[in-house]
Design a protein around this motif. Structure first.
Motif, PDB file in Angstrom:
ATOM      1  N   ALA A  89       0.834  -1.205   0.000  1.00 18.55           N
ATOM      2  CA  ALA A  89       0.000   0.000   0.000  1.00 18.55           C
ATOM      3  C   ALA A  89       0.870   1.257   0.000  1.00 18.55           C
ATOM      4  O   ALA A  89       0.574   2.227  -0.709  1.00 18.55           O
ATOM      5  CB  ALA A  89      -0.923  -0.015   1.210  1.00 18.55           C
ATOM      6  N   ALA A  90       1.953   1.243   0.779  1.00 22.31           N
ATOM      7  CA  ALA A  90       2.858   2.400   0.816  1.00 22.31           C
ATOM      8  C   ALA A  90       3.530   2.603  -0.537  1.00 22.31           C
ATOM      9  O   ALA A  90       3.746   3.741  -0.983  1.00 22.31           O
ATOM     10  CB  ALA A  90       3.895   2.200   1.915  1.00 22.31           C
ATOM     11  N   TRP A  91       3.873   1.496  -1.197  1.00 20.49           N
ATOM     12  CA  TRP A  91       4.481   1.572  -2.537  1.00 20.49           C
ATOM     13  C   TRP A  91       3.522   2.247  -3.517  1.00 20.49           C
ATOM     14  O   TRP A  91       3.927   3.128  -4.296  1.00 20.49           O
ATOM     15  CB  TRP A  91       4.843   0.155  -2.990  1.00 20.49           C
ATOM     16  CG  TRP A  91       5.283   0.044  -4.413  1.00 20.49           C
ATOM     17  CD1 TRP A  91       6.539   0.211  -4.914  1.00 20.49           C
ATOM     18  CD2 TRP A  91       4.440  -0.277  -5.537  1.00 20.49           C
ATOM     19  NE1 TRP A  91       6.534   0.023  -6.288  1.00 20.49           N
ATOM     20  CE2 TRP A  91       5.259  -0.275  -6.683  1.00 20.49           C
ATOM     21  CE3 TRP A  91       3.081  -0.564  -5.677  1.00 20.49           C
ATOM     22  CZ2 TRP A  91       4.759  -0.552  -7.951  1.00 20.49           C
ATOM     23  CZ3 TRP A  91       2.581  -0.833  -6.946  1.00 20.49           C
ATOM     24  CH2 TRP A  91       3.417  -0.835  -8.071  1.00 20.49           C
ATOM     25  N   ALA A  92       2.249   1.849  -3.474  1.00 22.82           N
ATOM     26  CA  ALA A  92       1.257   2.457  -4.365  1.00 22.82           C
ATOM     27  C   ALA A  92       1.099   3.944  -4.067  1.00 22.82           C
ATOM     28  O   ALA A  92       0.992   4.771  -4.984  1.00 22.82           O
ATOM     29  CB  ALA A  92      -0.082   1.730  -4.224  1.00 22.82           C
ATOM     30  N   GLU A  93       1.084   4.295  -2.796  1.00 22.70           N
ATOM     31  CA  GLU A  93       0.921   5.700  -2.430  1.00 22.70           C
ATOM     32  C   GLU A  93       2.118   6.533  -2.884  1.00 22.70           C
ATOM     33  O   GLU A  93       1.962   7.701  -3.251  1.00 22.70           O
ATOM     34  CB  GLU A  93       0.693   5.807  -0.930  1.00 22.70           C
ATOM     35  CG  GLU A  93      -0.628   5.150  -0.525  1.00 22.70           C
ATOM     36  CD  GLU A  93      -1.091   5.523   0.869  1.00 22.70           C
ATOM     37  OE1 GLU A  93      -0.468   6.404   1.474  1.00 22.70           O
ATOM     38  OE2 GLU A  93      -2.087   4.933   1.314  1.00 22.70           O
ATOM     39  N   PHE A 382       3.647  -9.399  -6.326  1.00 23.87           N
ATOM     40  CA  PHE A 382       4.528  -8.277  -5.987  1.00 23.87           C
ATOM     41  C   PHE A 382       5.657  -8.732  -5.055  1.00 23.87           C
ATOM     42  O   PHE A 382       6.820  -8.359  -5.248  1.00 23.87           O
ATOM     43  CB  PHE A 382       3.724  -7.163  -5.325  1.00 23.87           C
ATOM     44  CG  PHE A 382       2.999  -6.273  -6.284  1.00 23.87           C
ATOM     45  CD1 PHE A 382       3.682  -5.350  -7.055  1.00 23.87           C
ATOM     46  CD2 PHE A 382       1.614  -6.335  -6.413  1.00 23.87           C
ATOM     47  CE1 PHE A 382       3.016  -4.509  -7.934  1.00 23.87           C
ATOM     48  CE2 PHE A 382       0.934  -5.503  -7.290  1.00 23.87           C
ATOM     49  CZ  PHE A 382       1.637  -4.593  -8.052  1.00 23.87           C
ATOM     50  N   SER A 383       5.325  -9.509  -4.038  1.00 28.45           N
ATOM     51  CA  SER A 383       6.325  -9.894  -3.039  1.00 28.45           C
ATOM     52  C   SER A 383       7.390 -10.798  -3.624  1.00 28.45           C
ATOM     53  O   SER A 383       8.590 -10.629  -3.353  1.00 28.45           O
ATOM     54  CB  SER A 383       5.638 -10.579  -1.848  1.00 28.45           C
ATOM     55  OG  SER A 383       4.793  -9.680  -1.158  1.00 28.45           O
ATOM     56  N   THR A 384       6.985 -11.794  -4.428  1.00 28.85           N
ATOM     57  CA  THR A 384       7.995 -12.671  -5.026  1.00 28.85           C
ATOM     58  C   THR A 384       8.764 -11.942  -6.119  1.00 28.85           C
ATOM     59  O   THR A 384       9.945 -12.218  -6.334  1.00 28.85           O
ATOM     60  CB  THR A 384       7.354 -13.949  -5.589  1.00 28.85           C
ATOM     61  OG1 THR A 384       6.341 -13.607  -6.553  1.00 28.85           O
ATOM     62  CG2 THR A 384       6.736 -14.789  -4.484  1.00 28.85           C
ATOM     63  N   GLY A 385       8.111 -10.994  -6.805  1.00 27.28           N
ATOM     64  CA  GLY A 385       8.829 -10.200  -7.800  1.00 27.28           C
ATOM     65  C   GLY A 385       9.932  -9.376  -7.164  1.00 27.28           C
ATOM     66  O   GLY A 385      11.054  -9.296  -7.674  1.00 27.28           O
TER      67      GLY A 385
END
Length: 402
Positions: A89-93, A382-385
């Motif tokens: 969520a922080a990444w998107a923000e 996203f996490s594994t990427g």
């Protein structure tokens, strides 16, 4: 044959969420990164997923969140803990896309679609000098080089490290067609997940109710009950409540035959109260009018009548609370939201590097895991990427120049 003047330190195969995240992390670490994808534009499946509101992740406590991955929980947990829902969520923000938590606990960007996020993300990748090469279909390895078919002819790359983010096999028209499965060892067959199922409806039910939603219902199978909604289709049934049980239903059918799903058309109504309304004499009242006494909409009445015409002998109240739906087969991969199967976990190490291909890493849906809808699919991608991009960067840094 097209031979670029300068080989990338890191090549990322696949421009979906997992691949673009791997590219971002590697480029932020100073790697020269090239992303290659067979489609004419990147992240097509992400854009489609965002049409009805891009469900990025879920806000439930992490232990419950991780349990959603079933048998793959132990393998995915380290990557999701390193980049959990709050971090996503922080990444998107940080991309200018603030998020909010919906009433169901799901996390969405306030824009409720993927296109603004993707535009900002591609701009960030451009600022990191990430090269995007589209219409490049991966053909495997030739003499140790990554081989591609492109509009300009054959392309061969010898990066210091590579990340495979080739997706699963659902919605193949959007890019992830699963063709890569024949190029790697240890791949479990790709099967539909979060999918609908076929039911042999009568012509009457199909003609009258195909496309009709079933609201405020409960579905039960294998000792598990899910409340939500579904939709009758000409071929069967699909929708969120069905998807939540689809893995167990799919395996039951694969083990040897149809699976019977139990449908509760009035989950909020007490069985005894329902029996008092429905199981007594109905006099001259038609069956349809009698069923309306239970507050059933026409589609629910049609389903009960369908069961009776098929030979059901249970009392009406029992049919309303536990209507048997015989599922004959899952819908195909072309209609599934995601896919099960993929590259086996024994084929990669704890860094997601292929054991048989040093310096090659895998991430996203092409790994052998599945999860329900609700943000769990994108979160694991996203996490594994991120983990694969970081590992590829570390590997590339350790290789001799040249």
């Amino acid at each position: 044959m097209s031979e670029p003047q300068k080989q990338p330190m890191v090549a990322v195969l696949g421009a979906g969420p997992a691949g673009l995240m791997a590219a971002e992390i590697a480029a932020q670490g100073g790697a020269e990164v090239t992303v290659l994808d067979r489609m004419p534009s990147p992240a097509r499946k992400l854009l489609i997923a965002g049409r009805g509101g891009l469900n990025l992740t879920h806000s439930e406590p992490l232990p419950a969140f991780l349990a959603r991955y079933g048998t793959a929980e132990a393998r995915l947990a380290p990557f999701i803990k390193a980049f959990p829902p709050a971090a996503l969520a922080a990444w998107a923000e940080a991309l200018g896309q603030p998020t909010f938590v919906g009433s169901s606990g799901r996390v969405f960007p306030r824009a409720m679609k993927a296109s603004p996020l993707l535009r900002a993300w591609l701009a960030r990748l451009g600022g990191l000098s990430v090269t995007l090469r589209l219409r490049h279909r991966w053909l495997g390895w030739e003499d140790g080089a990554l081989a591609f078919e492109s509009p300009e002819g054959p392309v061969r790359l010898r990066p210091a490290a590579a990340v495979l983010a080739l997706g699963g096999a659902s919605w193949p028209r959007l890019g992830s067609d699963g063709a890569w499965a024949g190029l790697l060892d240890g791949v479990a067959p790709l099967r539909p997940a979060n999918c609908g199922f076929r039911i042999a409806w009568s012509d009457h039910l199909r003609a009258r109710f195909a496309g009709t939603p079933l609201k405020r219902i409960a579905l039960s199978f294998g000792g598990r009950t899910v409340r939500g909604e579904a939709v009758l289709t000409a071929a069967g049934i699909e929708g969120g409540a069905v998807y939540a049980l689809s893995g167990a239903l799919r395996e039951e059918i694969a083990a040897g035959g149809p699976a019977t799903l139990s449908l509760d058309l009035r989950p909020d109504m007490n069985p005894a109260a329902l029996a008092a309304r429905l199981d007594g004499p109905r006099g001259g009242m038609s069956l349809a009018n009698h069923l309306r006494r239970a507050g059933l909409p026409p589609v629910a009445t049609g389903l009960v009548q369908e069961a009776l015409h098929a030979g059901a002998t249970a009392p009406l109240s029992r049919l309303v609370k536990a209507l048997p739906l015989v599922l004959t087969a899952p819908m195909g991969l072309d209609r599934a939201i995601s896919s099960a199967g993929g590259l086996g976990w024994d084929e990669v190490d704890e860094r997601l590097m292929l054991r048989r291909r040093p310096g090659v890493f895998a991430c996203g849906e092409m790994l052998d895991w599945e999860a329900p809808t609700g943000g769990y699919l994108l979160q694991a991608c996203f996490s594994t990427g991120l983990a694969a991009g970081r590992a590829a960067l570390d590997w590339a840094r350790g290789q001799p120049a040249g």
